[in-house]
Every structure is written in C-alpha cells, then in structure tokens.
Design an enzyme around this catalytic site. Structure first.
Site, PDB file in Angstrom:
ATOM      1  N   GLN A   1      28.086  70.059  72.628  1.00 34.08           N
ATOM      2  CA  GLN A   1      26.546  70.571  72.823  1.00 34.08           C
ATOM      3  C   GLN A   1      26.121  70.450  74.131  1.00 34.08           C
ATOM      4  OE1 GLN A   1      25.510  71.481  69.997  1.00 34.08           O
ATOM      5  NE2 GLN A   1      25.688  70.222  68.205  1.00 34.08           N
TER       6      GLN A   1
ATOM      7  N   ASP B   1      26.473  89.784  58.830  1.00 33.45           N
ATOM      8  CA  ASP B   1      27.226  90.868  58.480  1.00 33.45           C
ATOM      9  C   ASP B   1      26.018  91.918  57.977  1.00 33.45           C
ATOM     10  OD1 ASP B   1      29.371  92.541  57.287  1.00 33.45           O
ATOM     11  OD2 ASP B   1      30.383  90.497  56.802  1.00 33.45           O
TER      12      ASP B   1
ATOM     13  N   ASP C   1      25.231  75.540  55.366  1.00 34.28           N
ATOM     14  CA  ASP C   1      25.475  75.891  56.738  1.00 34.28           C
ATOM     15  C   ASP C   1      26.194  76.796  57.186  1.00 34.28           C
ATOM     16  OD1 ASP C   1      24.760  76.177  59.469  1.00 34.28           O
ATOM     17  OD2 ASP C   1      25.785  74.396  60.023  1.00 34.28           O
TER      18      ASP C   1
ATOM     19  N   ARG D   1      27.577  63.489  64.790  1.00 33.78           N
ATOM     20  CA  ARG D   1      28.594  62.394  65.360  1.00 33.78           C
ATOM     21  C   ARG D   1      27.821  61.294  65.551  1.00 33.78           C
ATOM     22  NH1 ARG D   1      31.959  67.030  68.436  1.00 33.78           N
ATOM     23  NH2 ARG D   1      29.764  67.802  68.215  1.00 33.78           N
TER      24      ARG D   1
ATOM     25  N   LYS E   1      25.749  80.320  57.999  1.00 31.07           N
ATOM     26  CA  LYS E   1      25.279  81.115  59.163  1.00 31.07           C
ATOM     27  C   LYS E   1      25.722  82.888  58.960  1.00 31.07           C
ATOM     28  CE  LYS E   1      25.893  77.786  62.835  1.00 31.07           C
ATOM     29  NZ  LYS E   1      26.623  76.518  61.992  1.00 31.07           N
TER      30      LYS E   1
ATOM     31  N   PRO F   1      23.659  94.444  56.227  1.00 31.09           N
ATOM     32  CA  PRO F   1      22.689  93.934  55.500  1.00 31.09           C
ATOM     33  C   PRO F   1      23.081  93.793  53.982  1.00 31.09           C
ATOM     34  CG  PRO F   1      21.699  95.374  56.931  1.00 31.09           C
ATOM     35  CD  PRO F   1      23.121  95.423  57.245  1.00 31.09           C
TER      36      PRO F   1
ATOM     37  N   LYS G   1      23.976  68.149  55.532  1.00 35.72           N
ATOM     38  CA  LYS G   1      24.255  69.372  55.550  1.00 35.72           C
ATOM     39  C   LYS G   1      25.707  69.663  55.622  1.00 35.72           C
ATOM     40  CE  LYS G   1      25.022  70.869  60.110  1.00 35.72           C
ATOM     41  NZ  LYS G   1      26.535  71.524  60.211  1.00 35.72           N
TER      42      LYS G   1
END
Length: 234
Positions: free
Chosen positions: A193, A64, A59, A214, A61, A66, A32
């Site tokens: 997390q 905004d 990745d 990690r 993400k 369309p 990733k």
C-alpha cells in the site's frame, strides 16, 4: 451501514478464513470477501459467513462493458451480500448499468446491496498514475472527478484512500460513502500500500468505513488487534 471496521478476509481458502473467524464467535463482524477467496470458494463462502451473522462486502471490482456489468450485478444481487463494487474508470454508463442490474436482481421485499466505485487503488501513487496510466492530473483531482461520476451514476459512494475522504464529502455530499482500505496500526508495515493511515486518522478525516486486512489477519492476536482498531475507530 453499521459503523464497524471491515475485516479483509484475504485467505486462499474458505477453511482458512472460517478458522480465522472462530475466536470471534458471537462478535458482530463486517467482512470483505475479495477475488482470491471468492474465486476459490464461490457463493458457498458467502453462505458460510452469513450463517455466522457476518455482514459482507463482496469486493470483485467489476469493470467491463455496461451490458456485461449489468448482467453480472443482476446475479450478485441475489447472493445476499451488503456491499459490492465496480471500477469508476468504467465510466458513467457502466456504473449506471451496475445499479440497474442490482435493482433488477434484488429479490422482492429486500433492499438492494450498497454499491461503491473504486477511484484509484491505494497501491497507486501519483507518480505511477501520471507515468504508467498516463493520467496527467493530480491524484486528488482524479479521485474527486471519479467520485463525482459515481455520484451522478446513482452509486452510494466510493473506495478511496483516507487522504481523499474529506474533499469528497465537501465537494459531493456528507452522506456519500467513503470506504477506505490501507488502514494500519502505527507500528505496522505498509506492505504494497502507498496511501495508508491509522484508524484514528481515518476517523478525523470523516471516513465512512475502514477496511483492515493484515493488521488484523497477520497479527499475533487477531482478536486483540481487532478490538484495538475498533477502539481507535469508535
């Protein structure tokens, strides 16, 4: 999609990311590339990873209007990655536009990259979602709703926590991808997390793909940690 753990290359530079991968030479990998690394190195890091025969989850993400997302996905489609994502909170019109952009930007004769939607980040707790984001619904209900919107918009799956994978498959489709970060080995720290799980538990929950950062990249012996996770996952 090949059933390999996805290694999150959360490094500040391409030099560090590629140095990390040297001990894995000859090992099939799915990696990733997130915002930090891509914004530092640009498409060049993707070319370097493809030279190592890595599969790539880019990745970024996107979230905004369309039209902007459609045009951005049109450009990302030409980069030769395997998986991209958007935020489901952008809504159905935006997600549908993302799929259209990928399809129009994919070179002739190639399959478009897979596309998934982030439901709620694994750093988000239900308390935070209710009090800070003012989403006054249970976390699992919200994730399922976002997953349904993604499915109706033509996406291939979602990013979610392990704890929501089973309900998504039950209510939407067994073939709908659930890609889950927040994967830790039993003795690892959870860091930032909130909704974490082990690879073995992810397998029990029917997760499609796990993303591990990690627990591998900060391990004393990353290759050994990777194979430990792979063994649990398989």
């Amino acid at each position: 999609m090949k059933h390999l753990p996805i290694i999150a290359l959360d490094f500040p530079s391409g030099q560090e990311a590629l140095a990390f991968l040297e001990p894995f030479e000859g090992t099939p990998l799915f990696v990733k590339v997130g915002m930090e690394l891509f914004y530092q190195e640009g498409p060049a890091i993707l070319d370097a990873l493809k030279e190592k025969d890595c599969r790539i989850f880019l990745d970024l993400k996107l979230h905004d209007i369309p039209t902007t997302v459609q045009k951005a996905m049109n450009r990302l489609a030409a980069l030769g990655v395997d998986l991209v994502n958007v935020h489901a909170a952008g809504g159905k019109k935006m997600m549908h536009a993302a799929v259209e952009g990928l399809e129009s930007g994919t070179p002739a004769g190639q399959s478009r990259p897979g596309i998934i939607a982030v439901t709620q980040l694994t750093s988000t707790s239900e308390d935070m979602m209710n009090k800070e984001l003012l989403i006054d619904r249970p976390l699992q209900e919200t994730v399922l709703h976002y997953g349904q919107l993604a499915y109706e918009s033509g996406l291939d799956g979602v990013v979610c926590s392990v704890h929501e994978s089973k309900v998504l498959h039950e209510h939407i489709s067994p073939s709908f991808l659930t890609v889950t970060p927040g994967i830790r080995l039993p003795n690892d720290q959870t860091d930032d997390q909130k909704r974490v799980a082990t690879p073995a538990f992810a397998k029990e929950q029917g997760v499609s793909q796990i993303v591990v950062g990690r627990s591998i990249t900060k391990a004393e012996n990353p290759k050994e940690a990777y194979h430990q996770i792979l063994k649990e996952w398989e």
